[in-house]
Design a protein around this motif. Sequence first.
Motif, PDB file in Angstrom:
ATOM      1  N   HIS A 137      -3.005  -8.841  -4.684  1.00  0.00           N
ATOM      2  CA  HIS A 137      -3.415  -9.755  -3.604  1.00  0.00           C
ATOM      3  C   HIS A 137      -3.833 -11.108  -4.182  1.00  0.00           C
ATOM      4  O   HIS A 137      -4.509 -11.191  -5.217  1.00  0.00           O
ATOM      5  CB  HIS A 137      -4.472  -9.137  -2.693  1.00  0.00           C
TER       6      HIS A 137
ATOM      7  N   ASP B 245      -9.744 -10.643  -9.768  1.00  0.00           N
ATOM      8  CA  ASP B 245      -9.523  -9.790  -8.595  1.00  0.00           C
ATOM      9  C   ASP B 245      -8.998 -10.680  -7.480  1.00  0.00           C
ATOM     10  O   ASP B 245      -9.773 -11.375  -6.847  1.00  0.00           O
ATOM     11  CB  ASP B 245     -10.844  -9.119  -8.212  1.00  0.00           C
ATOM     12  N   ASP B 246      -7.745 -10.703  -7.229  1.00  0.00           N
ATOM     13  CA  ASP B 246      -6.749  -9.835  -7.834  1.00  0.00           C
ATOM     14  C   ASP B 246      -5.513 -10.654  -8.190  1.00  0.00           C
ATOM     15  O   ASP B 246      -4.407 -10.159  -8.190  1.00  0.00           O
ATOM     16  CB  ASP B 246      -6.410  -8.705  -6.847  1.00  0.00           C
TER      17      ASP B 246
ATOM     18  N   GLU C  40      -6.654  -9.401   1.539  1.00  0.00           N
ATOM     19  CA  GLU C  40      -7.059  -8.062   1.116  1.00  0.00           C
ATOM     20  C   GLU C  40      -8.564  -7.904   1.214  1.00  0.00           C
ATOM     21  O   GLU C  40      -9.073  -6.846   1.593  1.00  0.00           O
ATOM     22  CB  GLU C  40      -6.586  -7.793  -0.318  1.00  0.00           C
ATOM     23  N   GLU C  41      -9.271  -8.966   0.872  1.00  0.00           N
ATOM     24  CA  GLU C  41     -10.733  -8.878   0.746  1.00  0.00           C
ATOM     25  C   GLU C  41     -11.453  -8.685   2.081  1.00  0.00           C
ATOM     26  O   GLU C  41     -12.641  -8.380   2.096  1.00  0.00           O
ATOM     27  CB  GLU C  41     -11.283 -10.121   0.031  1.00  0.00           C
TER      28      GLU C  41
ATOM     29  N   GLU D 122      -4.307  -3.594  -8.998  1.00  0.00           N
ATOM     30  CA  GLU D 122      -5.654  -4.053  -8.662  1.00  0.00           C
ATOM     31  C   GLU D 122      -6.552  -4.107  -9.894  1.00  0.00           C
ATOM     32  O   GLU D 122      -6.141  -3.749 -10.994  1.00  0.00           O
ATOM     33  CB  GLU D 122      -6.272  -3.085  -7.631  1.00  0.00           C
ATOM     34  N   VAL D 123      -7.767  -4.533  -9.668  1.00  0.00           N
ATOM     35  CA  VAL D 123      -8.821  -4.347 -10.651  1.00  0.00           C
ATOM     36  C   VAL D 123      -9.622  -3.118 -10.218  1.00  0.00           C
ATOM     37  O   VAL D 123      -9.680  -2.802  -9.034  1.00  0.00           O
ATOM     38  CB  VAL D 123      -9.760  -5.569 -10.726  1.00  0.00           C
TER      39      VAL D 123
END
Length: 354
Positions: free
Chosen positions: A67, A178-179, A211-212, A234-235
């Motif tokens: 993302h 991220d990310d 995404e967040e 991802e992280v």
Amino acid sequence: MHETDFKFLQELVETPSPTGWEKPAATVLRARLEGIADEVAVDRLGSVHALLRGSDPQAPSVALAGHIDEIGLIATYVTPEGFISFAALGGVDAAILPGLRVDVHTDEGPLLGVLGRKPIHLIEADERKTVTPLEKLFIDVGLSADEVKKRVKVGDPITVHVGLERFGEDLVVSRALDDKMGAWIAARVLEEIKAAGGAKSDYWCVGSVQEEIGMRGGATSAYALDPDIFIAIEVCHATDYPDIDKRSHGEQIVGGGPVFGRGPNINHAVLARLEQAADALELNYQLGVEPRATGTDANPAQLARGGKVTALVSIADRYMHTPTEVVSLVDMENCVQILTRFILDLDADADFSV
Ligand SMILES: [Zn+2]
């Protein structure tokens, strides 16, 4: 890591792209892949889709998604004195904000601001022990109230004013790893597949948005692209520093190799193939347990249409959602190699039934 690849990472991570305002990062990702991918498109939400066509239409198609949005803040009010109140865009920890420099992204461009905080001498003893809630914090852009009201509009997004730097031996430190680091991996995999002469499978590099705030771009991309396999890059939380309880959070080490998620959100056959790819390359990997639906794009992707084959591959990240996230460049490089191998090994006989 080649210098050009490092510069691409740096540009992608440093280019501000708070959730909902991802276009600048999307432009960086597009520019990198145009001319390499067969098609590059941006959907209505702003997610980037870059396709590298495979040679066998029967081979399962694959999307890797990182993302490209980052957490940030959003201006909500300008006080009569000209200080800016704000809300969080995504999971922002109010404890780390005081003292930071930020960029307020106005229509006329970024405006440098600081998160003001009373000096320690002026803070009452009991106040020192508490975290000031977000709504009591404020941004000072050093201008008169009239000038601030002229330049800053409520709803202007805000990002932390800090870039990416090499750190330690093979590490980097930055905000927004991220990310955008995940989107970098997905883009590098496209380049590596192309350099290897192509795969049988169609491959999409996805730079997903929003995404967040609820994995929104991942949901629309998984539906629209309709890949057979959707893997979120991802992280994940590194647990290799003081005061993290491995009994609760498992063991994920920065530099220990990419972390393959294991749990109900992850297809067992994809995980087995990822492990085989890593073993064939003699590269380390780690396992991360995901007992629930993950908080990643793999979550909505698994439920897209009639259900999709999904997996989660992560890079261990210290201090996630702070301006000092730390990841290993070696973990990222090895992740690119493993995912490339995984995709090159796919053919029409690949079976992901559970
Ligand atoms: Zn993320």
